[in-house]
Design an enzyme around this catalytic site. Structure first.
Site, PDB file in Angstrom:
ATOM      1  N   HIS A  94       6.911   0.024  -2.088  1.00 52.21           N
ATOM      2  CA  HIS A  94       5.512  -0.437  -2.104  1.00 52.21           C
ATOM      3  C   HIS A  94       5.217  -1.276  -0.851  1.00 52.21           C
ATOM      4  O   HIS A  94       4.165  -1.133  -0.228  1.00 52.21           O
ATOM      5  CB  HIS A  94       5.247  -1.321  -3.326  1.00 52.21           C
ATOM      6  CG  HIS A  94       5.430  -0.639  -4.648  1.00 52.21           C
ATOM      7  ND1 HIS A  94       6.413  -1.007  -5.535  1.00 52.21           N
ATOM      8  CD2 HIS A  94       4.741   0.369  -5.254  1.00 52.21           C
ATOM      9  CE1 HIS A  94       6.331  -0.260  -6.634  1.00 52.21           C
ATOM     10  NE2 HIS A  94       5.327   0.591  -6.484  1.00 52.21           N
TER      11      HIS A  94
ATOM     12  N   VAL B 220      11.295   5.175   0.714  1.00 49.05           N
ATOM     13  CA  VAL B 220      12.247   4.099   1.009  1.00 49.05           C
ATOM     14  C   VAL B 220      13.381   4.184  -0.009  1.00 49.05           C
ATOM     15  O   VAL B 220      13.136   4.341  -1.216  1.00 49.05           O
ATOM     16  CB  VAL B 220      11.552   2.720   0.952  1.00 49.05           C
ATOM     17  CG1 VAL B 220      12.548   1.596   1.193  1.00 49.05           C
ATOM     18  CG2 VAL B 220      10.427   2.668   1.986  1.00 49.05           C
TER      19      VAL B 220
ATOM     20  N   LYS C  26       7.374   9.990  -1.930  1.00 45.81           N
ATOM     21  CA  LYS C  26       8.336  10.094  -3.029  1.00 45.81           C
ATOM     22  C   LYS C  26       7.695  10.849  -4.197  1.00 45.81           C
ATOM     23  O   LYS C  26       8.324  11.655  -4.859  1.00 45.81           O
ATOM     24  CB  LYS C  26       8.753   8.707  -3.480  1.00 45.81           C
ATOM     25  CG  LYS C  26       9.757   8.812  -4.585  1.00 45.81           C
ATOM     26  CD  LYS C  26       9.918   7.542  -5.347  1.00 45.81           C
ATOM     27  CE  LYS C  26      10.626   7.858  -6.617  1.00 45.81           C
ATOM     28  NZ  LYS C  26       9.923   7.366  -7.775  1.00 45.81           N
ATOM     29  N   ASP C  27       6.406  10.547  -4.437  1.00 44.08           N
ATOM     30  CA  ASP C  27       5.664  11.255  -5.488  1.00 44.08           C
ATOM     31  C   ASP C  27       4.880  12.363  -4.793  1.00 44.08           C
ATOM     32  O   ASP C  27       3.657  12.285  -4.656  1.00 44.08           O
ATOM     33  CB  ASP C  27       4.756  10.266  -6.214  1.00 44.08           C
ATOM     34  CG  ASP C  27       5.560   9.146  -6.854  1.00 44.08           C
ATOM     35  OD1 ASP C  27       6.210   9.394  -7.867  1.00 44.08           O
ATOM     36  OD2 ASP C  27       5.579   8.023  -6.308  1.00 44.08           O
TER      37      ASP C  27
ATOM     38  N   TYR D  60       5.516  -4.105 -10.458  1.00 43.36           N
ATOM     39  CA  TYR D  60       6.970  -4.271 -10.390  1.00 43.36           C
ATOM     40  C   TYR D  60       7.429  -3.786  -9.013  1.00 43.36           C
ATOM     41  O   TYR D  60       8.211  -2.849  -8.869  1.00 43.36           O
ATOM     42  CB  TYR D  60       7.687  -3.554 -11.535  1.00 43.36           C
ATOM     43  CG  TYR D  60       8.917  -4.335 -11.947  1.00 43.36           C
ATOM     44  CD1 TYR D  60       8.790  -5.499 -12.706  1.00 43.36           C
ATOM     45  CD2 TYR D  60      10.184  -3.963 -11.526  1.00 43.36           C
ATOM     46  CE1 TYR D  60       9.907  -6.256 -13.040  1.00 43.36           C
ATOM     47  CE2 TYR D  60      11.301  -4.716 -11.858  1.00 43.36           C
ATOM     48  CZ  TYR D  60      11.152  -5.857 -12.608  1.00 43.36           C
ATOM     49  OH  TYR D  60      12.254  -6.606 -12.922  1.00 43.36           O
TER      50      TYR D  60
ATOM     51  N   SER E  46      10.210   1.504  -9.488  1.00 43.57           N
ATOM     52  CA  SER E  46      10.150   0.372 -10.430  1.00 43.57           C
ATOM     53  C   SER E  46      11.046   0.659 -11.628  1.00 43.57           C
ATOM     54  O   SER E  46      11.647  -0.242 -12.206  1.00 43.57           O
ATOM     55  CB  SER E  46       8.720   0.162 -10.913  1.00 43.57           C
ATOM     56  OG  SER E  46       7.861   0.060  -9.800  1.00 43.57           O
TER      57      SER E  46
HETATM   58  P1  AMP Z   1       3.934   3.314  -8.435  1.00 46.65           P
HETATM   59  O1  AMP Z   1       3.814   1.819  -8.548  1.00 46.65           O
HETATM   60  O2  AMP Z   1       5.276   3.834  -8.816  1.00 46.65           O
HETATM   61  O3  AMP Z   1       2.772   4.038  -9.066  1.00 46.65           O
HETATM   62  O4  AMP Z   1       3.835   3.623  -6.880  1.00 46.65           O
HETATM   63  C1  AMP Z   1       2.753   3.199  -6.107  1.00 46.65           C
HETATM   64  C2  AMP Z   1       2.799   3.874  -4.756  1.00 46.65           C
HETATM   65  O5  AMP Z   1       4.039   3.539  -4.115  1.00 46.65           O
HETATM   66  C3  AMP Z   1       2.763   5.395  -4.871  1.00 46.65           C
HETATM   67  O6  AMP Z   1       1.976   5.915  -3.805  1.00 46.65           O
HETATM   68  C4  AMP Z   1       4.211   5.778  -4.719  1.00 46.65           C
HETATM   69  O7  AMP Z   1       4.411   7.080  -4.217  1.00 46.65           O
HETATM   70  C5  AMP Z   1       4.687   4.732  -3.726  1.00 46.65           C
HETATM   71  N1  AMP Z   1       6.150   4.581  -3.812  1.00 46.65           N
HETATM   72  C6  AMP Z   1       6.884   4.422  -4.950  1.00 46.65           C
HETATM   73  N2  AMP Z   1       8.198   4.380  -4.661  1.00 46.65           N
HETATM   74  C7  AMP Z   1       8.292   4.536  -3.302  1.00 46.65           C
HETATM   75  C8  AMP Z   1       9.384   4.589  -2.388  1.00 46.65           C
HETATM   76  N3  AMP Z   1      10.648   4.485  -2.795  1.00 46.65           N
HETATM   77  N4  AMP Z   1       9.110   4.756  -1.067  1.00 46.65           N
HETATM   78  C9  AMP Z   1       7.826   4.881  -0.644  1.00 46.65           C
HETATM   79  N5  AMP Z   1       6.755   4.834  -1.463  1.00 46.65           N
HETATM   80  C10 AMP Z   1       6.973   4.669  -2.765  1.00 46.65           C
END
Ligand code: AMP
Length: 281
Positions: A36, A176, A149-150, A31, A186
């Site tokens: 991402h 971002v 962010k995480d 998503y 997401s």
């Molecule tokens: P997720 O799909 O939420 O597991 O995120 C996948 C990767 O994207 C992880 O390394 C997150 O930290 C990164 N990510 C999620 N949201 C953001 C954002 N707003 N800005 C930068 N990286 C992000």
């Protein structure tokens, strides 16, 4: 872009054509949004080949969390990845990742996992570390791009790479945000446009706490927590703070603000949705 479903298929492609390339890897749960995509763009700049994965990992979800309703849209994600010229999408199913019950998992110790999100999501970071280790072993990337962010996840994965001598460089990428400061996620798709506007206060509240902290210098967490709760409650009655915590960049406790070496992190419920954010100041 080729879509690969199983570790074995990826292994044959790797042996045939990828072993001499530099590989940048972006693990995601899909998503996709601009957050991402920023990771993907950085990888494209720095590597011969860019590989993204989409896998909603059951091991990292608690029994009362949103595993079933986590947003999914493969067609939309594929289009976005294609537009960014991603070379491979690794899109495994549960049977590909866990053909049988694991007898070995990565355990993240309390010092790192027992604070911030980890204290409220028991076992979450064990699940994250385990799946990321598996993904690293399957994809064999030279560099992996993670979002700050995480932040806790980023620190935990970096430590795992160090602890296990994994041959991959972890690149932490800035958060971002939407125009109003809301960190992209997401899960924001659960929010209406008006709710998204309000949810920007999680970030503006952190900036407010930053000001307080830079004035006081001492980290009086009780006072700052009360300040943050007041700030949020002025914006909407639907905010409920889960935690506000302040650490140095290695997530060690600190008593005083140290310029560029301090992270303020928060988790806030907005109605039923849990939002996390942090700033490094
Ligand atoms: P997720 O799909 O939420 O597991 O995120 C996948 C990767 O994207 C992880 O390394 C997150 O930290 C990164 N990510 C999620 N949201 C953001 C954002 N707003 N800005 C930068 N990286 C992000």
């Amino acid at each position: 872009m080729r879509v690969i479903f199983s570790p074995d298929d990826f292994q044959s492609i790797y042996i045939k054509s990828l072993h001499s390339c530099s590989i940048g890897f972006i693990p995601t749960m899909g998503y996709l949004h601009e957050g991402h995509l920023s990771l993907i763009r950085q990888s494209r700049k720095e590597n011969d080949i860019t590989i993204a994965s989409i896998y909603v990992n059951p091991l990292q979800f608690g029994p009362r969390e949103d595993l079933q309703k986590y947003p999914r849209d493969l067609d939309r994600d594929k289009k976005l990845l294609q537009a960014e010229k991603v070379d491979f999408l690794f899109y495994p199913g549960d049977k590909d990742m866990y053909p049988e019950k694991l007898s070995t998992i990565v355990h993240v110790e309390e010092r790192l996992a027992g604070k911030l999100c980890g204290q409220f999501r028991p076992g979450h970071f064990d699940g994250v570390a385990t799946v990321v280790l598996k993904l690293f072993n399957i994809i064999k990337p030279n560099k992996a791009y993670l979002g700050l962010k995480d932040y806790q996840q980023y620190i935990i994965i970096k430590k795992m790479v160090n602890d296990f001598n994994l041959d991959v460089r972890i690149i932490g990428m800035p958060t971002v945000r939407e125009k109003n400061g809301l960190a992209m996620s997401s899960r924001n798709s659960y929010l209406s446009t008006t709710e998204k506007q309000l949810a920007g206060s999680v970030y503006s509240g952190l900036l407010y706490i930053q000001e307080q902290l830079q004035n006081d210098m001492e980290i009086n967490i009780k006072k700052l927590t009360a300040d943050y709760i007041n700030f949020l409650s002025r914006k909407s009655e639907f905010f409920k703070l889960q935690y506000l915590e302040i650490y140095d960049l290695g997530l060690k406790p600190i008593k005083k603000y140290k310029k560029n070496k301090t992270v303020i992190a928060a988790a806030v419920f907005f109605k039923n949705l849990r939002l996390i954010d942090n700033i490094i100041i």
